[in-house]
Design an enzyme around this catalytic site. Structure first.
Site, PDB file in Angstrom:
ATOM      1  N   GLU A  93      58.540  21.935  82.904  1.00 47.34           N
ATOM      2  CA  GLU A  93      59.917  22.246  83.330  1.00 47.34           C
ATOM      3  C   GLU A  93      60.895  21.456  82.451  1.00 47.34           C
ATOM      4  O   GLU A  93      60.481  20.500  81.779  1.00 47.34           O
ATOM      5  CB  GLU A  93      60.106  21.861  84.800  1.00 47.34           C
ATOM      6  CG  GLU A  93      59.148  22.646  85.691  1.00 47.34           C
ATOM      7  CD  GLU A  93      59.404  22.462  87.179  1.00 47.34           C
ATOM      8  OE1 GLU A  93      60.268  21.628  87.546  1.00 47.34           O
ATOM      9  OE2 GLU A  93      58.746  23.166  87.948  1.00 47.34           O
ATOM     10  N   CYS A 126      42.854  23.647  83.780  1.00 41.52           N
ATOM     11  CA  CYS A 126      43.174  24.675  82.774  1.00 41.52           C
ATOM     12  C   CYS A 126      43.505  23.997  81.439  1.00 41.52           C
ATOM     13  O   CYS A 126      43.043  24.436  80.372  1.00 41.52           O
ATOM     14  CB  CYS A 126      44.371  25.513  83.206  1.00 41.52           C
ATOM     15  SG  CYS A 126      44.181  26.294  84.805  1.00 41.52           S
ATOM     16  N   ALA A 144      42.075  24.371  77.453  1.00 44.22           N
ATOM     17  CA  ALA A 144      42.899  24.647  76.272  1.00 44.22           C
ATOM     18  C   ALA A 144      42.809  23.504  75.260  1.00 44.22           C
ATOM     19  O   ALA A 144      42.722  23.731  74.047  1.00 44.22           O
ATOM     20  CB  ALA A 144      44.344  24.877  76.696  1.00 44.22           C
ATOM     21  N   ARG A 145      42.786  22.281  75.762  1.00 42.18           N
ATOM     22  CA  ARG A 145      42.714  21.117  74.861  1.00 42.18           C
ATOM     23  C   ARG A 145      41.427  21.133  74.055  1.00 42.18           C
ATOM     24  O   ARG A 145      41.396  20.720  72.893  1.00 42.18           O
ATOM     25  CB  ARG A 145      42.774  19.825  75.680  1.00 42.18           C
ATOM     26  CG  ARG A 145      44.115  19.574  76.285  1.00 42.18           C
ATOM     27  CD  ARG A 145      44.061  18.502  77.358  1.00 42.18           C
ATOM     28  NE  ARG A 145      45.401  18.296  77.900  1.00 42.18           N
ATOM     29  CZ  ARG A 145      45.667  17.521  78.948  1.00 42.18           C
ATOM     30  NH1 ARG A 145      44.692  16.880  79.573  1.00 42.18           N
ATOM     31  NH2 ARG A 145      46.907  17.385  79.371  1.00 42.18           N
ATOM     32  N   ARG A 156      46.432  21.802  38.656  1.00 41.09           N
ATOM     33  CA  ARG A 156      47.710  21.235  38.228  1.00 41.09           C
ATOM     34  C   ARG A 156      47.488  20.082  37.247  1.00 41.09           C
ATOM     35  O   ARG A 156      46.747  19.143  37.531  1.00 41.09           O
ATOM     36  CB  ARG A 156      48.454  20.733  39.480  1.00 41.09           C
ATOM     37  CG  ARG A 156      49.711  19.976  39.201  1.00 41.09           C
ATOM     38  CD  ARG A 156      50.837  20.899  38.833  1.00 41.09           C
ATOM     39  NE  ARG A 156      52.096  20.186  38.668  1.00 41.09           N
ATOM     40  CZ  ARG A 156      53.184  20.746  38.161  1.00 41.09           C
ATOM     41  NH1 ARG A 156      53.171  22.013  37.768  1.00 41.09           N
ATOM     42  NH2 ARG A 156      54.287  20.054  38.036  1.00 41.09           N
ATOM     43  N   GLU A 173      50.090  20.232  75.394  1.00 37.52           N
ATOM     44  CA  GLU A 173      48.759  20.042  76.013  1.00 37.52           C
ATOM     45  C   GLU A 173      48.415  18.558  76.137  1.00 37.52           C
ATOM     46  O   GLU A 173      47.285  18.147  75.896  1.00 37.52           O
ATOM     47  CB  GLU A 173      47.678  20.742  75.182  1.00 37.52           C
ATOM     48  CG  GLU A 173      47.878  22.234  75.074  1.00 37.52           C
ATOM     49  CD  GLU A 173      47.399  22.958  76.307  1.00 37.52           C
ATOM     50  OE1 GLU A 173      46.765  22.324  77.164  1.00 37.52           O
ATOM     51  OE2 GLU A 173      47.689  24.156  76.408  1.00 37.52           O
ATOM     52  N   HIS A 200      49.991  13.084  72.098  1.00 35.39           N
ATOM     53  CA  HIS A 200      49.041  12.128  71.509  1.00 35.39           C
ATOM     54  C   HIS A 200      48.974  10.857  72.364  1.00 35.39           C
ATOM     55  O   HIS A 200      47.888  10.355  72.679  1.00 35.39           O
ATOM     56  CB  HIS A 200      49.533  11.790  70.095  1.00 35.39           C
ATOM     57  CG  HIS A 200      48.640  10.873  69.331  1.00 35.39           C
ATOM     58  ND1 HIS A 200      47.536  11.304  68.634  1.00 35.39           N
ATOM     59  CD2 HIS A 200      48.690   9.526  69.158  1.00 35.39           C
ATOM     60  CE1 HIS A 200      46.941  10.269  68.059  1.00 35.39           C
ATOM     61  NE2 HIS A 200      47.616   9.181  68.356  1.00 35.39           N
TER      62      HIS A 200
HETATM   63  C1  LIG Z   1      55.719  25.128  70.998  1.00 28.04           C
HETATM   64  C2  LIG Z   1      55.390  24.632  72.375  1.00 28.04           C
HETATM   65  C3  LIG Z   1      54.706  25.458  73.256  1.00 28.04           C
HETATM   66  C4  LIG Z   1      54.424  25.028  74.550  1.00 28.04           C
HETATM   67  N1  LIG Z   1      53.780  25.888  75.438  1.00 28.04           N
HETATM   68  C5  LIG Z   1      53.668  25.534  76.754  1.00 28.04           C
HETATM   69  C6  LIG Z   1      53.134  26.461  77.711  1.00 28.04           C
HETATM   70  O1  LIG Z   1      52.705  27.574  77.360  1.00 28.04           O
HETATM   71  N2  LIG Z   1      53.140  26.123  79.010  1.00 28.04           N
HETATM   72  C7  LIG Z   1      53.604  24.902  79.462  1.00 28.04           C
HETATM   73  O2  LIG Z   1      53.570  24.659  80.671  1.00 28.04           O
HETATM   74  N3  LIG Z   1      54.096  23.984  78.565  1.00 28.04           N
HETATM   75  C8  LIG Z   1      54.141  24.278  77.233  1.00 28.04           C
HETATM   76  N4  LIG Z   1      54.666  23.376  76.309  1.00 28.04           N
HETATM   77  C9  LIG Z   1      55.196  22.111  76.804  1.00 28.04           C
HETATM   78  C10 LIG Z   1      54.358  20.898  76.468  1.00 28.04           C
HETATM   79  O3  LIG Z   1      53.176  20.898  77.196  1.00 28.04           O
HETATM   80  C11 LIG Z   1      55.227  19.666  76.694  1.00 28.04           C
HETATM   81  O4  LIG Z   1      56.174  19.637  75.650  1.00 28.04           O
HETATM   82  C12 LIG Z   1      54.428  18.378  76.720  1.00 28.04           C
HETATM   83  O5  LIG Z   1      53.695  18.287  77.913  1.00 28.04           O
HETATM   84  C13 LIG Z   1      55.298  17.127  76.576  1.00 28.04           C
HETATM   85  O6  LIG Z   1      56.340  17.164  77.470  1.00 28.04           O
HETATM   86  P1  LIG Z   1      57.859  16.920  76.971  1.00 28.04           P
HETATM   87  O7  LIG Z   1      58.100  17.770  75.780  1.00 28.04           O
HETATM   88  O8  LIG Z   1      58.740  17.109  78.156  1.00 28.04           O
HETATM   89  O9  LIG Z   1      57.871  15.438  76.487  1.00 28.04           O
HETATM   90  P2  LIG Z   1      58.062  14.122  77.395  1.00 28.04           P
HETATM   91  O10 LIG Z   1      57.129  14.161  78.552  1.00 28.04           O
HETATM   92  O11 LIG Z   1      59.510  13.944  77.675  1.00 28.04           O
HETATM   93  O12 LIG Z   1      57.581  12.995  76.388  1.00 28.04           O
HETATM   94  C14 LIG Z   1      58.410  12.535  75.332  1.00 28.04           C
HETATM   95  C15 LIG Z   1      57.740  11.337  74.683  1.00 28.04           C
HETATM   96  O13 LIG Z   1      57.551  10.309  75.651  1.00 28.04           O
HETATM   97  C16 LIG Z   1      56.194   9.927  75.676  1.00 28.04           C
HETATM   98  N5  LIG Z   1      55.801   9.540  77.029  1.00 28.04           N
HETATM   99  C17 LIG Z   1      56.024  10.215  78.187  1.00 28.04           C
HETATM  100  N6  LIG Z   1      55.484   9.543  79.224  1.00 28.04           N
HETATM  101  C18 LIG Z   1      54.912   8.425  78.717  1.00 28.04           C
HETATM  102  C19 LIG Z   1      54.179   7.334  79.284  1.00 28.04           C
HETATM  103  N7  LIG Z   1      53.892   7.247  80.581  1.00 28.04           N
HETATM  104  N8  LIG Z   1      53.755   6.367  78.451  1.00 28.04           N
HETATM  105  C20 LIG Z   1      53.972   6.447  77.115  1.00 28.04           C
HETATM  106  N9  LIG Z   1      54.643   7.439  76.530  1.00 28.04           N
HETATM  107  C21 LIG Z   1      55.098   8.422  77.321  1.00 28.04           C
HETATM  108  C22 LIG Z   1      55.407  11.127  75.190  1.00 28.04           C
HETATM  109  O14 LIG Z   1      54.124  10.766  74.678  1.00 28.04           O
HETATM  110  C23 LIG Z   1      56.341  11.655  74.124  1.00 28.04           C
HETATM  111  O15 LIG Z   1      56.140  10.968  72.925  1.00 28.04           O
HETATM  112  C24 LIG Z   1      54.863  23.757  74.978  1.00 28.04           C
HETATM  113  C25 LIG Z   1      55.520  22.911  74.064  1.00 28.04           C
HETATM  114  C26 LIG Z   1      55.767  23.330  72.779  1.00 28.04           C
HETATM  115  C27 LIG Z   1      56.481  22.415  71.824  1.00 28.04           C
END
Ligand SMILES: Cc1cc2nc3c(=O)[nH]c(=O)nc-3n(C[C@H](O)[C@H](O)[C@H](O)COP(=O)(O)OP(=O)(O)OC[C@H]3O[C@@H](n4cnc5c(N)ncnc54)[C@H](O)[C@@H]3O)c2cc1C
Length: 397
Positions: A139, A251, A255-256, A281, A377, A380
């Site tokens: 979300e 799930c 996928a992972r 090259r 998913e 890192h």
């Molecule tokens: C192209 C794309 C396709 C996607 N497809 C799907 C999909 O089909 N369905 C779906 O549900 N989601 C999907 N996602 C979402 C994806 O799973 C999320 O982006 C991901 O879970 C990370 O969440 P966030 O982007 O909100 O980052 P955040 O959770 O805000 O994290 C931001 C940073 O903070 C760090 N962080 C967060 N919590 C901690 C902690 N406790 N300790 C240390 N570091 C932390 C993270 O490692 C990261 O570096 C997709 C994302 C992308 C980019």
């Protein structure tokens, strides 16, 4: 570019660790990607276009729900399925993402948590690619911590009414069915809200999907935001076996696992391209750049890491086939292999010099794609914490 054609990457006779069926599946997928995706992927990437014309041919090869049994699915082993995702991602992470979502995030939950009626309705059509699916967990305000989700389902008579927003949803606007994870407000024994999965047909009133534009990554994959406003679905659309956050996490584990293999494909594409380029090259005294120690160091690093990644994911695949793979094993494979692939893409890009930033070569596309793969998913760092919790017994989230 014409002179550079993928030749496969195998430094320690990795192929001898595969059986005949596994090699056949890998080679079939490799040929398919070479013939059908490689010729069009740069155009798709430039245009931000998902190559929908490949859905049917991929279905015909059994790529969707490949490791499931029945309902027309191919019943591949986990290692065979992994080799398919490796080849898909050698073509493009976005196309592999599409297959991962259709298979691991849509068909798998229906197969695992669904009723017979749900399985019979959806699985054959999803397997044939006649219907497409998406998975809505993330979300706008909850990514790494999906347990905080705001999407709610309320039982009203014999229906559920869903409200909420989902973000970054692969295949959102092209899906016929969305697997939506929501907290059920008014059910159970009052012990609190439970996360459950729902099948939402995307043509229901109140459901809207809007594509996210301006992505510099996974441009050949559709990514959307979903809005659900008083979307009414029959109670039979609840996935009856889903119960709590562990259900979507199961799930994600599927996928992972596919991603851990897929990343090797992207790394192989970059490494093999850089290796061939470095031999062609010439700079300084008319010598190939491959003759310079600093270039060789990069190539040696890459083949070293690719080889380790192959062995890691093969072992996890063998464990999975034996029913013994744990989520922390899959986290290690995803974390290591995607990091490794991104580093390979960066080093390969470097070896190509200026040509490395152009889409005459696949490297910059892989590099940009892998930035998303590193984040989705489970980022890192989240996988670092999963491994840390596994070895210490202490949750550090
Ligand atoms: C192209 C794309 C396709 C996607 N497809 C799907 C999909 O089909 N369905 C779906 O549900 N989601 C999907 N996602 C979402 C994806 O799973 C999320 O982006 C991901 O879970 C990370 O969440 P966030 O982007 O909100 O980052 P955040 O959770 O805000 O994290 C931001 C940073 O903070 C760090 N962080 C967060 N919590 C901690 C902690 N406790 N300790 C240390 N570091 C932390 C993270 O490692 C990261 O570096 C997709 C994302 C992308 C980019």
């Amino acid at each position: 570019m014409a002179a550079i054609k993928f030749r496969g990457v195998d430094f320690i006779e990795f192929d001898t660790l595969l059986n005949d069926d596994e090699r056949l599946v890998r080679d079939t997928a490799r040929q398919f990607i070479e013939d059908n995706l490689v010729p069009i992927i740069e155009e798709c990437n430039r245009a931000g276009r998902f190559p929908r014309e490949l859905v049917k041919p991929m279905a015909d090869l059994g790529f969707f729900g490949a490791s499931l049994d029945g309902y027309g699915c191919a019943g591949m082993s986990n290692v065979e399925y992994g080799l398919v995702t490796q080849e898909l991602e050698r073509g493009d992470s976005g196309v592999r993402s599409f297959v991962s979502v259709q298979s691991a995030l849509v068909m798998y939950p229906i197969y695992t948590f669904g009723s017979d009626q749900q399985k019979n309705t959806w699985l054959p059509a999803l397997q044939k690619g006649e219907k497409l699916g998406c998975f809505g967990l993330t979300e706008p305000d909850f990514g790494s911590d999906p347990g905080g989700m705001r999407t709610r389902a309320r039982k009203v008579g014999n229906e559920y009414v869903l409200n909420g927003e989902k973000m970054w949803i692969t295949s959102g606007s092209i899906a016929d069915v969305a697997v939506i994870w929501a907290k059920v407000e008014n059910e159970g024994d009052g012990a609190g809200e439970t996360i459950r999965g729902f099948l939402v047909e995307t043509d229901r009133p109140g459901f809207k999907a809007d594509d996210i534009h301006g992505k510099w990554s996974l441009r050949a994959s559709v990514t959307s935001g979903l809005s659900l406003q008083d979307v009414r679905i029959p109670e039979s659309n609840l996935l009856p076996g889903s119960n709590g956050l562990k259900s979507p996490l199961m799930c994600l584990n599927q996928a992972r696992y596919g991603i851990a293999w897929g990343a090797i494909g992207a790394a192989m594409a970059c490494y093999d391209c850089a290796l061939q380029y470095s031999l062609l090259r010439k700079q300084f005294r008319d010598q190939p750049i491959a003759s310079h120690q600093l270039v060789q160091e990069k190539l040696a690093w890459m083949i070293n890491e690719i080889t380790k990644a192959q062995l890691l994911v093969l072992q996890v695949g063998r464990l999975k086939d034996a029913g013994k793979a744990q989520h922390q094993h899959i986290s290690m494979a995803k974390r290591n292999n995607v990091w490794m692939a991104l580093e390979c893409a960066r080093q390969s890009r470097d070896i190509l010099g200026a040509n490395g930033v152009a889409d005459d070569y696949p490297i910059m596309r892989h590099l940009m794609n892998l930035e998303s793969v590193k984040t989705y998913e489970g980022t890192h760092d989240i996988h670092t914490l999963i491994i840390g919790a596994s070895v210490t017994g202490i949750d550090a989230f």
